[in-house]
Design a protein around this motif. Structure first.
Motif, mmCIF file in Angstrom:
data_model
loop_
_atom_site.group_PDB
_atom_site.id
_atom_site.type_symbol
_atom_site.label_atom_id
_atom_site.label_comp_id
_atom_site.label_asym_id
_atom_site.label_seq_id
_atom_site.Cartn_x
_atom_site.Cartn_y
_atom_site.Cartn_z
ATOM 1 N N MET A 152 42.161 87.151 97.735
ATOM 2 C CA MET A 152 41.203 86.662 96.751
ATOM 3 C C MET A 152 40.904 85.183 97.012
ATOM 4 O O MET A 152 41.678 84.496 97.663
ATOM 5 C CB MET A 152 41.760 86.839 95.329
ATOM 6 N N PRO A 153 39.761 84.696 96.486
ATOM 7 C CA PRO A 153 39.458 83.274 96.637
ATOM 8 C C PRO A 153 40.541 82.419 95.980
ATOM 9 O O PRO A 153 41.201 82.849 95.037
ATOM 10 C CB PRO A 153 38.119 83.111 95.905
ATOM 11 N N PHE A 176 30.822 83.310 89.641
ATOM 12 C CA PHE A 176 31.454 82.417 90.612
ATOM 13 C C PHE A 176 30.421 81.430 91.137
ATOM 14 O O PHE A 176 29.239 81.712 91.225
ATOM 15 C CB PHE A 176 32.122 83.197 91.743
ATOM 16 N N PHE A 178 29.260 78.495 94.117
ATOM 17 C CA PHE A 178 29.462 78.034 95.489
ATOM 18 C C PHE A 178 28.311 77.165 95.904
ATOM 19 O O PHE A 178 27.298 77.089 95.228
ATOM 20 C CB PHE A 178 29.633 79.214 96.442
ATOM 21 N N ILE B 78 33.033 88.440 96.647
ATOM 22 C CA ILE B 78 32.734 87.118 96.102
ATOM 23 C C ILE B 78 33.290 86.021 96.995
ATOM 24 O O ILE B 78 32.853 84.885 96.933
ATOM 25 C CB ILE B 78 33.267 86.957 94.657
ATOM 26 N N LYS B 79 34.256 86.377 97.853
ATOM 27 C CA LYS B 79 34.767 85.386 98.796
ATOM 28 C C LYS B 79 33.851 85.282 100.021
ATOM 29 O O LYS B 79 33.804 84.238 100.682
ATOM 30 C CB LYS B 79 36.173 85.794 99.237
ATOM 31 N N MET B 81 30.468 85.876 99.889
ATOM 32 C CA MET B 81 29.098 85.500 99.521
ATOM 33 C C MET B 81 28.751 84.062 99.913
ATOM 34 O O MET B 81 27.649 83.819 100.421
ATOM 35 C CB MET B 81 28.909 85.711 98.007
ATOM 36 N N PRO B 82 29.641 83.076 99.726
ATOM 37 C CA PRO B 82 29.314 81.719 100.197
ATOM 38 C C PRO B 82 29.035 81.670 101.694
ATOM 39 O O PRO B 82 28.179 80.893 102.144
ATOM 40 C CB PRO B 82 30.568 80.906 99.845
ATOM 41 N N THR B 114 35.714 92.442 92.492
ATOM 42 C CA THR B 114 35.558 91.447 93.541
ATOM 43 C C THR B 114 34.277 91.579 94.337
ATOM 44 O O THR B 114 33.984 90.758 95.188
ATOM 45 C CB THR B 114 36.767 91.511 94.492
ATOM 46 N N VAL B 116 30.236 91.689 95.039
ATOM 47 C CA VAL B 116 28.924 91.255 94.558
ATOM 48 C C VAL B 116 28.032 92.485 94.374
ATOM 49 O O VAL B 116 27.881 93.285 95.298
ATOM 50 C CB VAL B 116 28.301 90.270 95.561
#
Lengths: 178, 156
Positions: A152-153, A176, A178, B78-79, B81-82, B114, B116
């Protein structure tokens, strides 16, 4: 067919059954009261205390009659809502190449104090496995060289594999930045 | 005694927009963003059996700075996507985006904490491809839709 019959007559009982070679060896070293053991579907298992975990694991690795040199996996169980008191259990799957034998160690961890000793010093391969358990269950591995989230982030606030965490999350996927 | 008489049939007159659009649509350079099984189908689309080179899009670039077509093929967490947003931002204008498959378009079956739920929440998508995963024919049709859109775009 012969094999199948063998398997049917094989002992698949629970803790009541005859102790296997690993159990016998552990009892010879730590005494009967130290561990409760099981022997299900031909795979022995043990429920160990977390306070004396490191000497116990080192013994499993180094004892010539056991030689569990390969830590296959580290994972955890969330027993909610069955067991509120001792909610988690960290499970170690071991394998011995020398004896072609598998073994399972389960260590209860209470929710109020979710800590356990790291076994990275025993099996270096535990590094990422313990990070994953920390990431998913929030169990802290003390003595771990680099305990960060792995999947996870970094700023993810929850522990998603806990049973009280909702499947769709708590809005993380929509909010979230960014 | 005009210029046409001298040059005869060696010249063709057109508009700049149409000329540039024609050139662009037949020389798309895709940037693959493959994160799941859709990427396997994308590879099949590029390989000899389906041969995306027939549409002038065989120059797959793994650098966003050399690409003008982003193909998002797979789940985006979501990790991740950036990372995808950064790649999109690095692509020079003009650029187009294909959202390939159910996951990239809507999250697909992964309605979880988690993932998107559609990359179009964060980057503009020109063409969506349904399917799980879509067959190469769907990808080819999407590329042809993109070509229509590219041909209509202004030159600058």
């Amino acid at each position: 067919m012969e094999n199948q019959e063998d398997r049917e007559t094989e002992d698949v009982g629970g803790p009541e059954s005859e102790p296997g070679p690993v159990t016998t060896r552990i009892r010879a070293r730590f005494g009967d009261a130290s561990v409760s053991t099981g022997n299900a579907v031909g795979c022995e298992s043990v429920i160990a205390e977390r306070d004396a975990l490191l000497p116990f694991m080192t013994f499993l690795r180094d004892d010539p009659e056991l030689s569990f040199g390969y830590l296959v996996d580290v994972t955890a169980v969330d027993r909610l809502p069955l067991d509120q008191e001792i909610r988690f259990a960290v499970v170690y799957q071991l394998y011995s190449y020398k004896h072609n034998r598998r073994f399972s160690v389960s260590v209860p961890v209470p929710e109020a104090d979710p800590r356990i000793g790291s076994v990275v010093s025993v099996w270096p391969g535990a590094n990422w496995l313990e990070r994953e358990v920390y990431d998913m269950y929030g169990i802290v591995f003390e003595g771990h060289p680099d305990l960060r989230r792995i999947l996870m982030p970094d700023d993810f606030g929850s522990y998603p594999l806990r049973k009280d965490y909702p499947l769709h999350g708590k809005g993380e996927r929509d909010n979230f930045v960014f | 005694m005009g210029l046409e008489d001298q040059l005869q049939e060696n010249v063709m007159t057109t508009k700049v927009d149409e000329m540039v659009g024609w050139a662009r649509k037949n020389s798309l350079w895709p940037m693959p963003f493959g994160t799941a099984c859709c990427a396997i189908e994308l590879m099949a689309t590029l390989a000899s059996r389906f041969d995306l080179a027939r549409f002038g899009a065989e120059a797959i670039r793994f650098s966003p700075r050399q690409s003008d077509l982003l193909i998002v093929s797979g789940r985006v967490s979501i990790k991740m996507m950036p990372v995808l947003k950064k790649i999109y931002d690095q692509m020079p204008e003009p650029k187009w985006v294909i959202s390939m498959g159910a996951c990239a378009s809507s999250g697909g079956v992964f309605n979880t904490y988690t993932l998107v739920q559609g990359v179009d929440q964060y980057i503009p998508v020109d063409v969506y491809i349904p399917g799980c995963p879509p067959r190469p024919e769907n990808v080819i049709q999407a590329l042809m839709k993109i070509q229509e859109k590219v041909a209509q775009a202004k030159a600058n």
